[in-house]
Scaffold this motif. Structure first.
Motif, PDB file in Angstrom:
ATOM      1  N   TRP A 288       0.833  -1.197   0.000  1.00 52.69           N
ATOM      2  CA  TRP A 288       0.000   0.000   0.000  1.00 52.69           C
ATOM      3  C   TRP A 288       0.869   1.249   0.000  1.00 52.69           C
ATOM      4  CZ3 TRP A 288      -0.540   3.524   4.314  1.00 52.69           C
ATOM      5  CH2 TRP A 288       0.380   3.269   5.340  1.00 52.69           C
ATOM      6  N   ALA A 289       0.230   2.408  -0.049  1.00 51.48           N
ATOM      7  CA  ALA A 289       0.928   3.684   0.099  1.00 51.48           C
ATOM      8  C   ALA A 289      -0.088   4.724   0.553  1.00 51.48           C
ATOM      9  CB  ALA A 289       1.558   4.111  -1.224  1.00 51.48           C
ATOM     10  N   THR A 290       0.393   5.754   1.244  1.00 46.95           N
ATOM     11  CA  THR A 290      -0.549   6.758   1.774  1.00 46.95           C
ATOM     12  C   THR A 290      -1.245   7.511   0.650  1.00 46.95           C
ATOM     13  OG1 THR A 290       1.194   8.422   1.929  1.00 46.95           O
ATOM     14  CG2 THR A 290       0.754   7.130   3.905  1.00 46.95           C
TER      15      THR A 290
ATOM     16  N   LEU B 260       1.073  -7.740   7.970  1.00 48.39           N
ATOM     17  CA  LEU B 260       2.235  -6.897   7.687  1.00 48.39           C
ATOM     18  C   LEU B 260       1.855  -5.917   6.577  1.00 48.39           C
ATOM     19  CD1 LEU B 260       5.320  -6.302   8.030  1.00 48.39           C
ATOM     20  CD2 LEU B 260       5.692  -7.930   6.157  1.00 48.39           C
ATOM     21  N   LEU B 261       1.987  -4.620   6.872  1.00 47.92           N
ATOM     22  CA  LEU B 261       1.659  -3.599   5.879  1.00 47.92           C
ATOM     23  C   LEU B 261       2.962  -3.083   5.269  1.00 47.92           C
ATOM     24  CD1 LEU B 261      -0.994  -1.662   8.009  1.00 47.92           C
ATOM     25  CD2 LEU B 261      -1.432  -3.444   6.296  1.00 47.92           C
ATOM     26  N   VAL B 262       3.152  -3.356   3.971  1.00 49.52           N
ATOM     27  CA  VAL B 262       4.385  -2.941   3.298  1.00 49.52           C
ATOM     28  C   VAL B 262       4.110  -1.655   2.521  1.00 49.52           C
ATOM     29  CG1 VAL B 262       6.195  -3.585   1.662  1.00 49.52           C
ATOM     30  CG2 VAL B 262       5.098  -5.347   3.068  1.00 49.52           C
ATOM     31  N   SER B 263       4.665  -0.553   3.028  1.00 48.31           N
ATOM     32  CA  SER B 263       4.414   0.738   2.391  1.00 48.31           C
ATOM     33  C   SER B 263       5.349   0.959   1.210  1.00 48.31           C
ATOM     34  CB  SER B 263       4.614   1.864   3.407  1.00 48.31           C
ATOM     35  OG  SER B 263       4.762   3.088   2.717  1.00 48.31           O
ATOM     36  N   LEU B 264       4.765   1.470   0.127  1.00 50.77           N
ATOM     37  CA  LEU B 264       5.554   1.822  -1.052  1.00 50.77           C
ATOM     38  C   LEU B 264       5.631   3.340  -1.207  1.00 50.77           C
ATOM     39  CD1 LEU B 264       4.198  -0.982  -3.360  1.00 50.77           C
ATOM     40  CD2 LEU B 264       6.537  -0.739  -2.572  1.00 50.77           C
TER      41      LEU B 264
ATOM     42  N   LEU C 108       4.158   9.341   5.654  1.00 50.45           N
ATOM     43  CA  LEU C 108       3.928   7.979   6.140  1.00 50.45           C
ATOM     44  C   LEU C 108       3.872   7.895   7.667  1.00 50.45           C
ATOM     45  CD1 LEU C 108       3.568   4.983   5.635  1.00 50.45           C
ATOM     46  CD2 LEU C 108       6.040   4.746   5.405  1.00 50.45           C
ATOM     47  N   LYS C 109       4.914   8.427   8.320  1.00 55.52           N
ATOM     48  CA  LYS C 109       4.934   8.338   9.789  1.00 55.52           C
ATOM     49  C   LYS C 109       3.761   9.088  10.424  1.00 55.52           C
ATOM     50  CE  LYS C 109       9.907   7.560  10.214  1.00 55.52           C
ATOM     51  NZ  LYS C 109      11.183   8.184  10.633  1.00 55.52           N
ATOM     52  N   PRO C 110       3.451  10.321   9.949  1.00 56.01           N
ATOM     53  CA  PRO C 110       2.262  10.996  10.501  1.00 56.01           C
ATOM     54  C   PRO C 110       0.974  10.194  10.286  1.00 56.01           C
ATOM     55  CG  PRO C 110       3.592  12.552   9.253  1.00 56.01           C
ATOM     56  CD  PRO C 110       4.185  11.195   9.023  1.00 56.01           C
ATOM     57  N   PHE C 111       0.891   9.531   9.149  1.00 50.85           N
ATOM     58  CA  PHE C 111      -0.308   8.727   8.858  1.00 50.85           C
ATOM     59  C   PHE C 111      -0.430   7.569   9.849  1.00 50.85           C
ATOM     60  CE2 PHE C 111      -2.609   5.272   6.921  1.00 50.85           C
ATOM     61  CZ  PHE C 111      -3.695   5.891   6.343  1.00 50.85           C
ATOM     62  N   ILE C 112       0.694   6.902  10.112  1.00 46.79           N
ATOM     63  CA  ILE C 112       0.691   5.764  11.039  1.00 46.79           C
ATOM     64  C   ILE C 112       0.274   6.228  12.435  1.00 46.79           C
ATOM     65  CG2 ILE C 112       2.134   4.023  12.171  1.00 46.79           C
ATOM     66  CD1 ILE C 112       3.900   4.093   9.589  1.00 46.79           C
ATOM     67  N   GLU C 113       0.824   7.385  12.828  1.00 45.79           N
ATOM     68  CA  GLU C 113       0.521   7.925  14.163  1.00 45.79           C
ATOM     69  C   GLU C 113      -0.934   8.359  14.271  1.00 45.79           C
ATOM     70  OE1 GLU C 113       4.472   9.746  16.302  1.00 45.79           O
ATOM     71  OE2 GLU C 113       3.621  10.828  14.619  1.00 45.79           O
ATOM     72  N   LYS C 114      -1.344   9.139  13.287  1.00 46.46           N
ATOM     73  CA  LYS C 114      -2.680   9.732  13.317  1.00 46.46           C
ATOM     74  C   LYS C 114      -3.764   8.660  13.358  1.00 46.46           C
ATOM     75  CE  LYS C 114      -5.470  13.157  11.229  1.00 46.46           C
ATOM     76  NZ  LYS C 114      -6.234  13.569  10.240  1.00 46.46           N
ATOM     77  N   ASN C 115      -3.567   7.596  12.587  1.00 47.41           N
ATOM     78  CA  ASN C 115      -4.587   6.558  12.511  1.00 47.41           C
ATOM     79  C   ASN C 115      -4.319   5.413  13.484  1.00 47.41           C
ATOM     80  OD1 ASN C 115      -6.357   7.544  10.261  1.00 47.41           O
ATOM     81  ND2 ASN C 115      -4.391   7.525   9.201  1.00 47.41           N
TER      82      ASN C 115
ATOM     83  N   GLN D  39      -2.058  -0.403  14.203  1.00 52.51           N
ATOM     84  CA  GLN D  39      -1.560  -1.422  15.122  1.00 52.51           C
ATOM     85  C   GLN D  39      -0.780  -2.525  14.410  1.00 52.51           C
ATOM     86  OE1 GLN D  39      -1.845  -1.231  18.564  1.00 52.51           O
ATOM     87  NE2 GLN D  39      -2.507   0.830  17.978  1.00 52.51           N
ATOM     88  N   SER D  40      -1.129  -2.796  13.158  1.00 53.04           N
ATOM     89  CA  SER D  40      -0.396  -3.821  12.405  1.00 53.04           C
ATOM     90  C   SER D  40       1.028  -3.332  12.175  1.00 53.04           C
ATOM     91  CB  SER D  40      -1.052  -4.062  11.044  1.00 53.04           C
ATOM     92  OG  SER D  40      -2.430  -4.287  11.179  1.00 53.04           O
ATOM     93  N   GLU D  41       1.935  -4.281  11.947  1.00 51.76           N
ATOM     94  CA  GLU D  41       3.320  -3.891  11.703  1.00 51.76           C
ATOM     95  C   GLU D  41       3.436  -3.224  10.325  1.00 51.76           C
ATOM     96  OE1 GLU D  41       6.154  -7.054  11.712  1.00 51.76           O
ATOM     97  OE2 GLU D  41       7.850  -5.676  11.581  1.00 51.76           O
ATOM     98  N   VAL D  42       4.102  -2.073  10.301  1.00 53.08           N
ATOM     99  CA  VAL D  42       4.326  -1.376   9.033  1.00 53.08           C
ATOM    100  C   VAL D  42       5.821  -1.351   8.733  1.00 53.08           C
ATOM    101  CG1 VAL D  42       4.025   0.781   7.742  1.00 53.08           C
ATOM    102  CG2 VAL D  42       2.331   0.133   9.472  1.00 53.08           C
ATOM    103  N   VAL D  43       6.191  -1.754   7.525  1.00 49.32           N
ATOM    104  CA  VAL D  43       7.568  -1.584   7.064  1.00 49.32           C
ATOM    105  C   VAL D  43       7.511  -0.864   5.726  1.00 49.32           C
ATOM    106  CG1 VAL D  43       8.423  -3.653   8.223  1.00 49.32           C
ATOM    107  CG2 VAL D  43       7.634  -3.809   5.855  1.00 49.32           C
ATOM    108  N   ALA D  44       8.629  -0.294   5.316  1.00 47.40           N
ATOM    109  CA  ALA D  44       8.677   0.387   4.021  1.00 47.40           C
ATOM    110  C   ALA D  44       9.611  -0.365   3.091  1.00 47.40           C
ATOM    111  CB  ALA D  44       9.146   1.824   4.195  1.00 47.40           C
TER     112      ALA D  44
END
Lengths: 181, 205
Positions: free
Chosen positions: A70-72, A99-103, A113-120, A123-128
């Motif tokens: 995915w991607a923001t 596992l959420l793999v950000s592109l 990306l980091k603000p999105f993870i924080e704001k929402n 809980q799932s693991e996110v890697v880029a």
């Protein structure tokens, strides 16, 4: 017949409304926050090239793994992300791991990306994944992947399924159930 | 009873395989004849491949305003047109998204973006979304290099523009340029299909 059509039409319309509500579940306005973001974000984002990511999407433990690319900036990805979060919660004790793999582009890790993870409060693991040689690794993830996102893999140590598509909550759970004994 | 069961299994198997084939078998493969189209350009005029009497072929690129990958490639798409239009391979840009879902890709936005970036290639709207499924485009950007022959416009290359979306300076392999250069020299294309991440084409369904 006309009446039937009308009913059908109304049905379609109401479905759409439902869908548009869901879109609002996760906000994509992270960029607004980005301006005031503390550069010392609490999020410790792990960034991999494909070779680094490879073992994370090919685990041989006894769990069922759900991997979502995915991607923001990807609207259909953001729309379905809450379903993956829901699955992560709901099936935790059934040995399921998401596992959420950000592109996202590297220059937007801190601003988007980091603000999105924080704001929402993801809980799932996110890697880029940061690997420009896409022609190599897209085929390695799955030979049928044309490269469009969202894309998802569900696997355990017995089988593996690849999906180049979007999910509803129900569709995702139906697919996942096939992997849970 | 046993044969009935077997028959049922067979029916299901056939149905499943039929669906699978449909799912990833859509669109053109290398060597197929690509359809022409008649789509509206940002200047209001309708454009078809058959309008280009002197072209040797085309670089058809499904692209849009709103996808970050497409945006990252805007200058490189324009550069392709500058370099190859005069050699007989003009770029034809087609915007495939449903603009109800992506208003940022509507005709006014396309016009504004083309003006801001100085696009010299036609930037067409796939209104009705009938053309991109015939090609089998799934994302933006998605390139089809066509060679004009007596049989029609033959698909010669499908895939990405090059091997580095992040920075044009770091590109090692220029897939599209290599393909068109090979066609211009009458050579066979070394890499005729590549993959890249892109934004899924937006539809209502």
């Amino acid at each position: 017949m006309k009446r039937l059509l009308l009913i059908f039409f109304i049905g379609v319309l109401s479905c759409k409304n439902d869908a548009s509500k869901v879109v609002n579940d996760f906000s994509t306005t992270a960029s607004k926050e980005a301006v005031v973001l503390d550069p010392q974000s609490k999020i410790d984002l792990k960034v991999y090239d494909y070779d680094g990511l490879e073992p994370l999407i090919n685990k041989t433990d006894n769990k069922v793994h759900v991997v979502n690319f995915w991607a923001t900036w990807c609207a259909p990805c953001i729309k379905e992300l809450p379903y993956f979060e829901e699955v992560n919660q709901k099936y935790k004790d059934k040995n399921v791991e998401v596992l959420l793999v950000s592109l996202d582009f590297p220059r937007q890790y801190d601003s988007k990306l980091k603000p999105f993870i924080e704001k929402n409060d993801i809980q799932s693991e996110v890697v880029a994944l940061d690997d420009t040689d896409m022609n190599r690794w897209v085929a390695l993830v799955n030979e049928n992947w044309t490269g469009a996102i969202p894309a998802t893999i569900i696997y355990n140590n017995k089988k593996r399924q690849f999906y180049e598509r979007s999910f509803t909550q129900k569709e995702l759970e139906t697919e996942l159930e096939q992997f849970i004994n | 009873m046993k044969t009935l069961k077997l028959f049922a299994v067979l029916v299901v198997a056939v149905m499943v395989s039929a669906f699978t084939i449909k799912a990833d078998g859509g669109g053109y493969k290398i060597g197929d004849i690509a359809t022409d189209f008649n789509l509206e350009n940002i200047d209001g005029k309708m454009v078809s491949l058959s309008d280009y009497k002197d072209a040797k072929g085309f670089i058809v690129i499904f692209t849009c305003n709103t996808c970050p990958y497409a945006v990252a490639y805007e200058d490189r798409i324009e550069a392709l047109n500058k370099k190859y239009a005069k050699k007989g391979y003009p770029v034809i840009g087609i915007m495939p998204n449903d603009t109800d879902i992506k208003p940022g890709d509507n005709m006014e936005s396309m016009q504004a973006r083309a003006k801001a970036k100085g696009f010299t290639f036609p930037y067409l709207m796939d209104k009705g979304q009938e053309i991109y499924p015939k090609y089998g485009a799934t994302k933006t950007p998605h390139v089809y290099v066509l060679e004009k022959t007596k049989k029609g416009n033959v698909v010669k290359y499908i895939g990405a523009i090059d091997d580095n979306y992040k920075d044009a300076k770091d590109v090692k392999i220029k897939y599209v340029e290599n393909a068109v250069d090979a066609l211009l020299k009458g050579n066979s294309i070394e890499v005729d299909q590549t993959r890249a991440i892109g934004c899924s084409i937006k539809t209502k369904s």
